[in-house]
Design a protein around this motif. Sequence first.
Motif, short mmCIF file in Angstrom:
data_model
loop_
_atom_site.label_atom_id
_atom_site.label_comp_id
_atom_site.label_asym_id
_atom_site.label_seq_id
_atom_site.Cartn_x
_atom_site.Cartn_y
_atom_site.Cartn_z
N ILE A 74 1.06 -1.30 0.05
CA ILE A 74 -0.15 0.13 -0.16
C ILE A 74 0.96 1.18 -0.02
O ILE A 74 0.66 2.42 -0.71
CB ILE A 74 -0.95 -0.17 1.52
CG1 ILE A 74 -2.05 -1.46 1.49
CG2 ILE A 74 -1.90 1.31 0.96
CD1 ILE A 74 -2.71 -1.42 2.48
N GLY A 75 2.00 1.42 0.47
CA GLY A 75 2.52 2.41 0.97
C GLY A 75 3.18 2.20 -0.66
O GLY A 75 3.98 3.61 -0.73
N ALA A 76 3.96 1.73 -0.83
CA ALA A 76 4.72 2.00 -2.52
C ALA A 76 3.46 2.40 -3.45
O ALA A 76 3.85 2.42 -5.22
CB ALA A 76 5.45 0.48 -2.47
N GLY A 77 2.21 1.79 -3.24
CA GLY A 77 1.32 2.06 -3.99
C GLY A 77 1.22 1.02 -5.23
O GLY A 77 0.88 0.75 -6.80
N ILE A 78 1.41 -0.42 -4.91
CA ILE A 78 2.12 -1.49 -6.00
C ILE A 78 0.60 -2.11 -6.48
O ILE A 78 -0.02 -2.71 -5.45
CB ILE A 78 2.77 -2.20 -5.46
CG1 ILE A 78 4.19 -2.08 -5.47
CG2 ILE A 78 2.77 -3.83 -6.62
CD1 ILE A 78 5.09 -2.72 -4.24
#
Length: 389
Positions: A74-78
């Motif tokens: 979620i943090g990297a937007g994968i």
Amino acid sequence: MAQDWFLELVKGTGRLLLHPVFYYSLFLAALFGVSRVKRERKNFTVRSEDAFFELRQLFPVGIVIGLVISLIIIGAGIVLPFAAIVLIAAATLLWSFTARLRLLAPAYTVGAAFFALAFLSGKKIVGDLFTNLDEKIYPSIAILLALLTIGEGFLILKNAKKGTSPKLIKSKRGQTVGVHEVKRLWLVPAFMLIPGNTLTLPFDWWPVFTLGENSYSLLLVPFAIGMQQQIKGMLPREAVQQQGRRVIGLGILIALIAAIGYWYPIAAIAAVSIAIIGREALTLLQQMQEENRPFYFAKKNQGVMILGILRGSPAEKMALEVGEHITKVNGTYVHDESSFYEALSRNRAHCKLEVLDTNGQIRFVQRALFEGDHHELGILFVQDEKKWG
């Protein structure tokens, strides 16, 4: 925005109960637990752990690993397409039918889904599930594979060393020898970001929230990770930890190559290929090394070696460990199982053992024996053919 995220987290968690792998993993863990108990009773007339041991290992560490993976995803937007989630579940169910838990490693399940998605992309098979897929999804799947492989390594390193199962087999010379077997299944629930336009057509009820200019949905996906290893030439703890460190190293290598895939798509294919080949190579390496080692748990001329210890037994309370040699019981030298129990029976109220530990150091342990204690101290040895055949 914060309220949308909170609602999606709650709804995404609830969707876990709709995933077939969640229930199938419970069934598999229970099945392997019952199978292990039957085998141990056949070999030793007792079980080392109860049939629910595998079920108890299914979640705790996996939840922690899943939380870390969720934060990275979620943090990297994968973002992953829903089609990838479906194919990973299908590969998990398919490989499980082989009864080889090691094939449930992420390299095989996610790897198979990666190449299946590349083959099915653009084909109208199940609605629009495989149409309109962006090429950027392939590096994302490779990154997920790398994260799950690193997670697999930590699961092996921290959890698989617990409760390894003692087993009696025949050597090539026909002698009865002991080995340790690890069959473990973990469930790693992790939140995945799913493109909203993939989910709105097949599932009208699926809630979607807006993130920037695109729409996504959160889905808590249960990833089943399996491990199977037979250990004959080392202490079980050392062998399992060695394999865990190797898998972590492989996962880090895959992650580095997969990250390049966002700029050079061919790197994603290379990363997944290396994952499959590398994971198989690690298994073959471990098996070859085991074949070249002498049996660790074999009968010795002096003393008796501890093959297993029952949970809650006097042996466990005396801090005896698998792989240690018991050379004396109540002051009497012992050389096999019969002489051990004969010396033990001379004093029903107390026992004193001279033990040679795994470092070759001699130590003495003693304990008062009480009514209700296991009459054999709860120690499993390499037994004679007549007792287990």
